[in-house]
Design a protein around this motif. Structure first.
Motif, PDB file in Angstrom:
ATOM      1  N   LYS A 160       0.830  -1.200   0.000  1.00  0.00           N
ATOM      2  CA  LYS A 160       0.000   0.000   0.000  1.00  0.00           C
ATOM      3  C   LYS A 160       0.865   1.251   0.000  1.00  0.00           C
ATOM      4  O   LYS A 160       1.920   1.301   0.623  1.00  0.00           O
ATOM      5  CB  LYS A 160      -0.923   0.010   1.223  1.00  0.00           C
ATOM      6  CG  LYS A 160      -2.015  -1.048   1.159  1.00  0.00           C
ATOM      7  CD  LYS A 160      -3.044  -0.832   2.245  1.00  0.00           C
ATOM      8  CE  LYS A 160      -4.207  -1.793   2.087  1.00  0.00           C
ATOM      9  NZ  LYS A 160      -5.298  -1.519   3.038  1.00  0.00           N
ATOM     10  N   SER A 202      -0.563   6.429   3.374  1.00  0.00           N
ATOM     11  CA  SER A 202      -1.859   7.095   3.454  1.00  0.00           C
ATOM     12  C   SER A 202      -2.379   7.027   4.876  1.00  0.00           C
ATOM     13  O   SER A 202      -2.110   6.068   5.607  1.00  0.00           O
ATOM     14  CB  SER A 202      -2.861   6.432   2.510  1.00  0.00           C
ATOM     15  OG  SER A 202      -4.155   6.934   2.725  1.00  0.00           O
ATOM     16  N   ASP A 203      -3.145   8.043   5.265  1.00  0.00           N
ATOM     17  CA  ASP A 203      -3.808   8.028   6.560  1.00  0.00           C
ATOM     18  C   ASP A 203      -5.147   7.300   6.490  1.00  0.00           C
ATOM     19  O   ASP A 203      -5.764   7.033   7.514  1.00  0.00           O
ATOM     20  CB  ASP A 203      -4.043   9.459   7.055  1.00  0.00           C
ATOM     21  CG  ASP A 203      -2.739  10.182   7.385  1.00  0.00           C
ATOM     22  OD1 ASP A 203      -1.772   9.492   7.751  1.00  0.00           O
ATOM     23  OD2 ASP A 203      -2.699  11.421   7.265  1.00  0.00           O
ATOM     24  N   ILE A 204      -5.606   6.999   5.280  1.00  0.00           N
ATOM     25  CA  ILE A 204      -6.889   6.333   5.091  1.00  0.00           C
ATOM     26  C   ILE A 204      -6.669   4.822   5.042  1.00  0.00           C
ATOM     27  O   ILE A 204      -5.831   4.326   4.287  1.00  0.00           O
ATOM     28  CB  ILE A 204      -7.585   6.819   3.807  1.00  0.00           C
ATOM     29  CG1 ILE A 204      -7.949   8.309   3.950  1.00  0.00           C
ATOM     30  CG2 ILE A 204      -8.833   5.999   3.516  1.00  0.00           C
ATOM     31  CD1 ILE A 204      -8.634   8.885   2.739  1.00  0.00           C
ATOM     32  N   THR A 239      -8.037   1.022   4.251  1.00  0.00           N
ATOM     33  CA  THR A 239      -9.022   0.270   3.485  1.00  0.00           C
ATOM     34  C   THR A 239      -8.968  -1.192   3.881  1.00  0.00           C
ATOM     35  O   THR A 239      -7.947  -1.681   4.355  1.00  0.00           O
ATOM     36  CB  THR A 239      -8.787   0.411   1.963  1.00  0.00           C
ATOM     37  OG1 THR A 239      -7.472  -0.063   1.641  1.00  0.00           O
ATOM     38  CG2 THR A 239      -8.926   1.852   1.521  1.00  0.00           C
ATOM     39  N   TRP A 281     -11.575   5.487  -3.647  1.00  0.00           N
ATOM     40  CA  TRP A 281     -10.247   5.650  -3.067  1.00  0.00           C
ATOM     41  C   TRP A 281      -9.477   4.346  -3.214  1.00  0.00           C
ATOM     42  O   TRP A 281     -10.025   3.254  -3.018  1.00  0.00           O
ATOM     43  CB  TRP A 281     -10.345   6.002  -1.586  1.00  0.00           C
ATOM     44  CG  TRP A 281      -8.996   6.113  -0.914  1.00  0.00           C
ATOM     45  CD1 TRP A 281      -8.272   5.098  -0.356  1.00  0.00           C
ATOM     46  CD2 TRP A 281      -8.209   7.290  -0.764  1.00  0.00           C
ATOM     47  NE1 TRP A 281      -7.079   5.570   0.141  1.00  0.00           N
ATOM     48  CE2 TRP A 281      -7.015   6.923  -0.090  1.00  0.00           C
ATOM     49  CE3 TRP A 281      -8.388   8.627  -1.126  1.00  0.00           C
ATOM     50  CZ2 TRP A 281      -6.021   7.831   0.224  1.00  0.00           C
ATOM     51  CZ3 TRP A 281      -7.391   9.532  -0.797  1.00  0.00           C
ATOM     52  CH2 TRP A 281      -6.223   9.133  -0.134  1.00  0.00           C
ATOM     53  N   ASN A 304      -5.625   2.620  -2.027  1.00  0.00           N
ATOM     54  CA  ASN A 304      -4.317   2.689  -1.383  1.00  0.00           C
ATOM     55  C   ASN A 304      -3.267   1.923  -2.174  1.00  0.00           C
ATOM     56  O   ASN A 304      -2.103   1.882  -1.776  1.00  0.00           O
ATOM     57  CB  ASN A 304      -4.384   2.110   0.037  1.00  0.00           C
ATOM     58  CG  ASN A 304      -4.798   3.150   1.059  1.00  0.00           C
ATOM     59  OD1 ASN A 304      -4.696   4.356   0.813  1.00  0.00           O
ATOM     60  ND2 ASN A 304      -5.289   2.709   2.207  1.00  0.00           N
ATOM     61  N   GLU A 334       0.855   5.881  -5.822  1.00  0.00           N
ATOM     62  CA  GLU A 334       0.312   6.896  -4.940  1.00  0.00           C
ATOM     63  C   GLU A 334      -1.113   6.530  -4.554  1.00  0.00           C
ATOM     64  O   GLU A 334      -1.893   6.081  -5.390  1.00  0.00           O
ATOM     65  CB  GLU A 334       0.300   8.270  -5.627  1.00  0.00           C
ATOM     66  CG  GLU A 334       1.679   8.840  -5.927  1.00  0.00           C
ATOM     67  CD  GLU A 334       1.593  10.220  -6.557  1.00  0.00           C
ATOM     68  OE1 GLU A 334       0.448  10.687  -6.766  1.00  0.00           O
ATOM     69  OE2 GLU A 334       2.639  10.797  -6.853  1.00  0.00           O
ATOM     70  N   SER A 335      -1.433   6.712  -3.273  1.00  0.00           N
ATOM     71  CA  SER A 335      -2.816   6.541  -2.871  1.00  0.00           C
ATOM     72  C   SER A 335      -3.604   7.757  -3.327  1.00  0.00           C
ATOM     73  O   SER A 335      -3.064   8.852  -3.484  1.00  0.00           O
ATOM     74  CB  SER A 335      -2.916   6.401  -1.348  1.00  0.00           C
ATOM     75  OG  SER A 335      -2.364   7.537  -0.704  1.00  0.00           O
ATOM     76  N   GLY A 336      -4.894   7.551  -3.596  1.00  0.00           N
ATOM     77  CA  GLY A 336      -5.677   8.687  -4.036  1.00  0.00           C
ATOM     78  C   GLY A 336      -7.044   8.314  -4.547  1.00  0.00           C
ATOM     79  O   GLY A 336      -7.485   7.162  -4.439  1.00  0.00           O
TER      80      GLY A 336
END
Length: 412
Positions: free
Chosen positions: A175, A178-180, A182, A371, A373, A377-379
């Motif tokens: 991954k 990221s702070d998110i 999944t 979204w 991860n 890049e995550s996004g």
């Protein structure tokens, strides 16, 4: 109720048979009993990496139970301890306006979650909470149909502009920062310790119970996937899942549970259960609200049509123009409907496919983006086509493993 310690480290199948032989002769089996419970809803939480969110999921479920929606139905949770050595079977019980947790049993966990152990646990859960019908929520990490031992293969090297070696699985699915969080089934803790299992293993374990579930709700990433639901089509009447990653929050069970336990568990509203998911992400995030309801009785018919399409005329198409559901390069999961639209060269077959897809996916919701991860890049990635199901048929990676899937074998 005092916790009951049960030995669940099965090394050979005869242990289970021996246990049955030692049971008191006068004890009735669930099949012999008059079952007053209309429905048992089972939560199976895999792993510990999402424990923070699992606790929140249970709290949300308890919020729903406090509304006295269960009637005579039951809600049980298989929940693994953070030390990864034990798991509790917990029942959520309504009591005078409150919801209390009742521990039905505690199990030792194996170092490797194989088919024998998984079958044992599901049979134990059903034995502990017998009912007329069952629903199942599978929560945790998932990679759809991709087997545990699979790695991106020779085609990954061909897809690389520099011809570099294919990446190992743990590198390919690493991954991005990221702070998110999944949800993506099972987790690998070390080279010798893992609770991961393949979809085919899950199907075999569920089959061993003799139960066909009313529904399986996958609160895990990528599980609205045709290769996966094809393997599971005989295990449930309906499957609910997302074709992309599900954020750590998962389903909003304070709203979803009442849909699964209509009339005290004697009915359910699965389209509305999907809508609770979509609405949660529409209002809270504005993305990642993609979810689909799949009618398992329609999957074989869909497979027969796809087989005809694969044998018929093809159009030239650009892989980069097909909707994808992760940020990987090369991609793994493509939208099934968009793929068929771009590759099928027979308008009559395409119309037949579209009509059957509407029957196979009777309900679907999406927002305009999701979204991921996964990738460099995550996004947030756009959604311009959404059929409700993904496929890996156009993917250039995992080709060796993909050729072994039941879906590919039946449709090629």
């Amino acid at each position: 109720m005092k916790k009951t310690k049960l030995w669940a480290r099965l090394t050979v199948a005869p242990l289970l048979a021996a246990a049955l032989l030692l049971a008191p002769a006068c004890e009735k089996t669930p099949a012999q009993e008059e079952i007053a419970t209309p429905h048992t809803l089972i939560f199976y939480f895999t792993g510990t990496q999402l424990s923070y969110y699992f606790y929140r999921n249970i709290s949300a479920a308890k919020e729903a139970v406090r509304q006295n929606i269960k009637g005579n139905s039951r809600v049980v949770c298989f929940f693994q301890h953070n030390d990864k050595t034990e798991a509790d079977l917990i029942e959520l019980v309504y009591s005078d306006g409150a919801c209390v947790e009742k521990v039905l049993a505690t199990y030792d966990l194996p170092q490797q979650m194989d088919e024998e152990h998984l079958s044992y646990f599901f049979n134990e859960i059903i034995r502990s909470a017998p009912a007329e019908t069952y629903g199942l929520v599978m929560a945790g990490h998932a990679l759809a149909w991709i087997p545990i031992d699979a790695s991106p293969d020779r085609a990954a090297r061909r897809a690389s502009a520099k011809g570099s070696p294919a990446p190992a699985e743990e590198d390919f699915w690493r991954k991005a920062p990221s702070d998110i969080v999944t949800r993506h089934f099972g987790e690998k803790y070390s080279d010798t310790h893992s609770n991961r299992f393949d979809i085919a293993t899950l199907s075999s374990a569920l089959t061993s119970t003799g139960v066909k579930f009313d529904y399986i709700l996958f609160d895990a990433c990528f599980m609205a996937n045709i290769e996966s639901v094809y393997d599971l089509r005989d295990n449930a009447d309906y499957i609910i899942g997302a074709p992309c990653e599900i954020l750590g929050d998962g389903f909003p069970y304070q709203n979803t549970l009442p849909c699964l336990l209509r009339n005290g568990g004697r009915s359910h509203d699965l389209p509305q259960a999907c809508k609770t998911f979509h609405d949660q992400y529409a209002s809270k995030y504005g993305y990642s609200g993609s979810v689909a309801l799949i009618d398992c009785t329609q999957i074989d018919v869909l497979a027969a049509i796809v087989k005809k399409i694969n044998a018929g005329a093809k159009k030239d198409y650009d892989h980069d123009e097909i909707q994808t559901f992760e940020g990987q390069s090369p991609h793994v999961f493509y939208d099934l409907g968009d793929y068929i639209d771009k590759m099928c060269g027979d308008p009559a077959l395409k119309a037949e496919f579209d009509a059957q897809m509407a029957r196979t996916v009777p309900c679907k919701y999406t927002l305009g983006s999701f979204w991921s991860n996964y990738g460099t890049e995550s996004g947030i990635y756009p959604i311009t086509a959404f059929s409700g199901l993904s496929t890996s048929a156009p993917a250039s990676v995992y080709r060796d493993s993909y050729a072994e899937t039941a879906w590919d074998r039946v449709t090629r």
